[in-house]
Design a protein around this motif. Structure first.
Motif, mmCIF file in Angstrom:
data_model
loop_
_atom_site.group_PDB
_atom_site.id
_atom_site.type_symbol
_atom_site.label_atom_id
_atom_site.label_comp_id
_atom_site.label_asym_id
_atom_site.label_seq_id
_atom_site.Cartn_x
_atom_site.Cartn_y
_atom_site.Cartn_z
ATOM 1 N N ALA A 105 4.285 -15.755 57.775
ATOM 2 C CA ALA A 105 4.355 -15.758 56.313
ATOM 3 C C ALA A 105 4.726 -14.373 55.755
ATOM 4 O O ALA A 105 5.237 -14.273 54.644
ATOM 5 C CB ALA A 105 3.026 -16.230 55.722
ATOM 6 N N ARG A 108 8.060 -13.943 54.250
ATOM 7 C CA ARG A 108 8.371 -14.443 52.914
ATOM 8 C C ARG A 108 8.047 -13.414 51.839
ATOM 9 O O ARG A 108 8.250 -13.688 50.648
ATOM 10 C CB ARG A 108 7.588 -15.734 52.629
ATOM 11 C CG ARG A 108 7.964 -16.909 53.517
ATOM 12 C CD ARG A 108 9.438 -17.207 53.525
ATOM 13 N NE ARG A 108 9.948 -17.664 52.221
ATOM 14 C CZ ARG A 108 11.239 -17.753 51.923
ATOM 15 N NH1 ARG A 108 12.144 -17.437 52.823
ATOM 16 N NH2 ARG A 108 11.634 -18.143 50.730
ATOM 17 N N THR A 113 9.111 -17.582 46.137
ATOM 18 C CA THR A 113 9.398 -19.010 46.206
ATOM 19 C C THR A 113 8.134 -19.856 46.142
ATOM 20 O O THR A 113 8.221 -21.079 46.202
ATOM 21 C CB THR A 113 10.177 -19.345 47.493
ATOM 22 O OG1 THR A 113 9.647 -18.545 48.558
ATOM 23 C CG2 THR A 113 11.642 -19.033 47.333
ATOM 24 N N ASP A 118 6.793 -21.714 50.749
ATOM 25 C CA ASP A 118 6.620 -20.767 51.849
ATOM 26 C C ASP A 118 5.913 -21.424 53.030
ATOM 27 O O ASP A 118 6.269 -21.190 54.183
ATOM 28 C CB ASP A 118 5.847 -19.532 51.378
ATOM 29 C CG ASP A 118 6.700 -18.644 50.483
ATOM 30 O OD1 ASP A 118 7.895 -18.961 50.319
ATOM 31 O OD2 ASP A 118 6.182 -17.658 49.948
#
Lengths: 264, 369
Positions: A105, A108, A113, A118
């Protein structure tokens, strides 16, 4: 769109600690290409990749012009670069007990987003690199190959574009097959080929010539920091080029299925 | 998930808040004179009113005396002290957690790598040079008031000293490839020695009262607590808690490495400066107000990380909470084990923290260094 130049290097030289590591590097790259950078140890492969990644910004370190989607690289903010360029380093030194899910993660971070998108992207990328079953595990307890796949999933997550018409993006990989077994090497190769079809240009440093030529559309060969040859795989797989680049006595044979030339 | 992470961050926040409240109450009640909950409540919430209850003449005297005594103990002695302990504990834990994020290493602690020593040197320099040049010196006035008046300036000196030390260690120990633990610890030894010799140099110029005040910092203690100190520490803590959410995500990315953080959109140079400033602020202020209290910055983030994981968005506020609780408890313990005498709290935290540090050193292979 496909024919637009995404990355262009014009006479780039990198000097580190008084030694010239990369000299007179000029080439252009467009989305859809999978270009492998090959060369002997110390030929400047990683340095070239890091220069494009923006790791050298001081005047005395780098000269020449790197243009990324129409802008001089040094004029782009880190965040602007991060939205369109992801980098996998040769070594990763994460020493803190994040969960695998959290590590992926992190890719991201530049995007806004939302958690729902995500999460989907994280799971999809985990699936692609066969680490989905590890999502709840602690990263520092994984093996070397598993860690490598987690970082691959992270950089793929960084370039994932939930929308349809995504901008052209660049993926820089330094030895993506590091520590991977054969099955996972093939998975990674498939994933790289897949992302290249979605408006992404791939530039990867490869150690293994047969792997590099099997899975790329173009080969950039470095010799003592200079671009010795640049062209498609067939062009590169010639004995006189291999001999010059690697200082060996190359013996070539044919791949039993594809008929491509291989280094024996 | 539950196997990898023993507690959710919400659960730890709830447990930590309850523990902090309990610790504060216990710390106010304990000491040379024990106070009951009722007395504390009366002194805190209704000062001066309970004495008017209708009682016999002799009872009024003793009861009123008790109330007055309880009030004085709570308001003048214990409340500023436990509040200062809470703020300083939070600052120390935050300083440690931020420094570990910056160095990408769970062994980095301001007191181990010379930042605390730098702060002490900075504070000592302000005391000695300030007095010598008449900047902070009122002839013949070495009273508590004088200490209070110079507190902001001494804090500033400690902050500056910590800043120089933190930046130096960072520059020495960290390059593009990451942090070298051995260089970091060795740089800490060198800086501590340098700051120590600078302190000895200052002692040539110091008179007895200066020396006495310098030595208070070396030991670490909260007995000089005042509301001025509480206000300085609390505002500094508030500033940090306010600033940190802005940096938490970037700190997570920093754990991947400097280049990786840059590739993920972090302006690394700016971030490093901000983090070094915050660490120096936390360390400098806590040193100026409570002296060198070691190991809180090492132990607390480690425990919190084990419980809820290393995500700084939760780690930092929880470290502040647990750090506050731990130092309030340690100080109460330091006041009560050999009551009516007191142990310096820094001695106590070092006795608990040093074995902890050694056990961390033994398993450092697990952190990939």
């Amino acid at each position: 769109m496909d024919n637009e130049v995404l990355l262009s290097l014009d006479n780039v030289a990198v000097e580190l600690g008084g030694a010239l590591r990369v000299a007179q590097a000029s080439f252009k790259l467009q989305a859809g290409e999978i270009a492998s950078v090959v060369g002997a140890n110390g030929a400047g492969k990683t340095t070239l990749l890091r220069a494009i990644a923006g790791d050298f910004m001081r005047k005395h370190e780098i000269s020449g012009e790197i243009t990324f989607y129409g802008h001089p690289l040094h004029a782009l903010l880190p965040r602007q670069r991060a939205l369109r360029m992801a980098v996998l380093a040769q070594q990763n030194t994460l020493g803190f007990p994040f969960l695998v899910r959290e590590v992926i993660a992190l890719g991201r971070a530049p995007h806004d987003t939302g958690a729902v998108n995500d999460n989907k992207i994280v799971e999809h990328c985990a699936e692609q690199f066969d680490v989905r079953h590890l999502l709840g595990r602690i990263y520092t307890e994984l093996s070397g190959g598993e860690r490598q796949r987690v970082h691959l999933a992270r950089v793929f997550a960084q370039l994932a574009a939930p929308g349809e018409a995504a901008d052209a993006r660049l993926l820089l990989l330094d030895e993506p097959m590091n520590a991977l077994d054969y099955k996972h090497q093939q998975q990674v190769a498939a994933a790289i080929a897949g992302i290249a079809e979605h408006n992404v240009a791939v530039l990867q440093v490869m150690h293994d010539i047969n792997l590099a030529t099997q899975y790329s559309t173009r080969v950039l060969a470095l010799l003592n920091g200079k671009l010795h040859s640049d062209g498609d795989v067939a062009n590169f797989m010639q004995a006189h080029i291999l001999n010059a680049v690697f200082d060996i006595d190359a013996r070539l044979m044919q791949h039993p299925d594809s008929g491509r030339a291989m280094l024996a | 998930m539950s196997r990898a992470r023993p507690l959710s961050s919400t659960a730890l926040a709830a447990i930590g808040s309850a523990a902090l409240l309990f610790a504060l109450l216990w710390a106010i009640s304990t000491g040379a004179v024990s106070l009951g909950l009722g007395q504390i409540k009366a002194a805190l919430f209704a000062p001066g009113t309970t004495a008017s209850a209708p009682l016999g003449a002799s009872e009024i005297v003793t009861h009123a005396g008790d109330i007055k005594l309880a009030e004085v103990i709570v308001w003048q002695l214990r409340l500023p002290r436990v509040l200062l302990a809470a703020c300083v504990g939070a600052l120390l834990a935050l300083g440690g957690a931020i420094m570990q994020g910056l160095f990408r290493n769970p062994l980095a602690d301001p007191s181990l790598i010379g930042v605390t020593a730098g702060s002490i040197a900075g504070a000592s320099a302000v005391i000695v040079l300030g007095d010598a040049t008449g900047l902070t010196f009122n002839a013949g006035n070495d009273t508590a008031q004088h200490v209070l008046a110079t507190l902001p300036l001494v804090s500033l000196g400690a902050f500056a000293g910590g800043l120089v030390a933190a930046w130096l260690v960072y520059r020495l120990a960290t390059d593009a490839n990451g942090t070298s633990v051995s260089t970091m610890l060795l740089a800490g030894i060198a800086l501590t020695a340098l700051a120590g010799s600078f302190g000895s140099l200052l002692e040539f110029f110091a008179d007895n009262t200066m020396l006495r005040r310098i030595s208070i910092w070396r030991m670490g203690g909260l007995e000089g607590a005042s509301y001025t100190g509480v206000i300085i520490a609390a505002s500094c803590l508030a500033l940090m808690l306010f600033a940190l959410p802005y940096y938490s995500r970037a700190l997570n990315l920093m754990l991947l490495g400097e280049s990786e953080a840059r590739h993920l959109g972090v302006n690394v140079e700016k971030l490093k400066w901000a983090l070094v400033l915050l660490v120096a602020l936390a360390t400098g202020i806590s040193v100026a107000l409570a002296g060198a209290i070691a190991f809180i910055g090492l132990v607390v983030p480690h425990i919190v990380r084990l419980l809820v994981g290393p995500d700084h968005r939760q780690l930092l506020p929880l470290c502040a909470l647990v750090g506050a609780t731990l130092l309030v408890l340690a100080d109460a313990l330091a006041r009560s084990v050999i009551a009516p005498a007191e142990l310096p709290v820094g001695v106590l935290t070092a006795m608990l923290g040093a074995p902890f540090f050694i056990s961390l050193l033994r398993q450092r292979g697990q952190y990939g260094f």
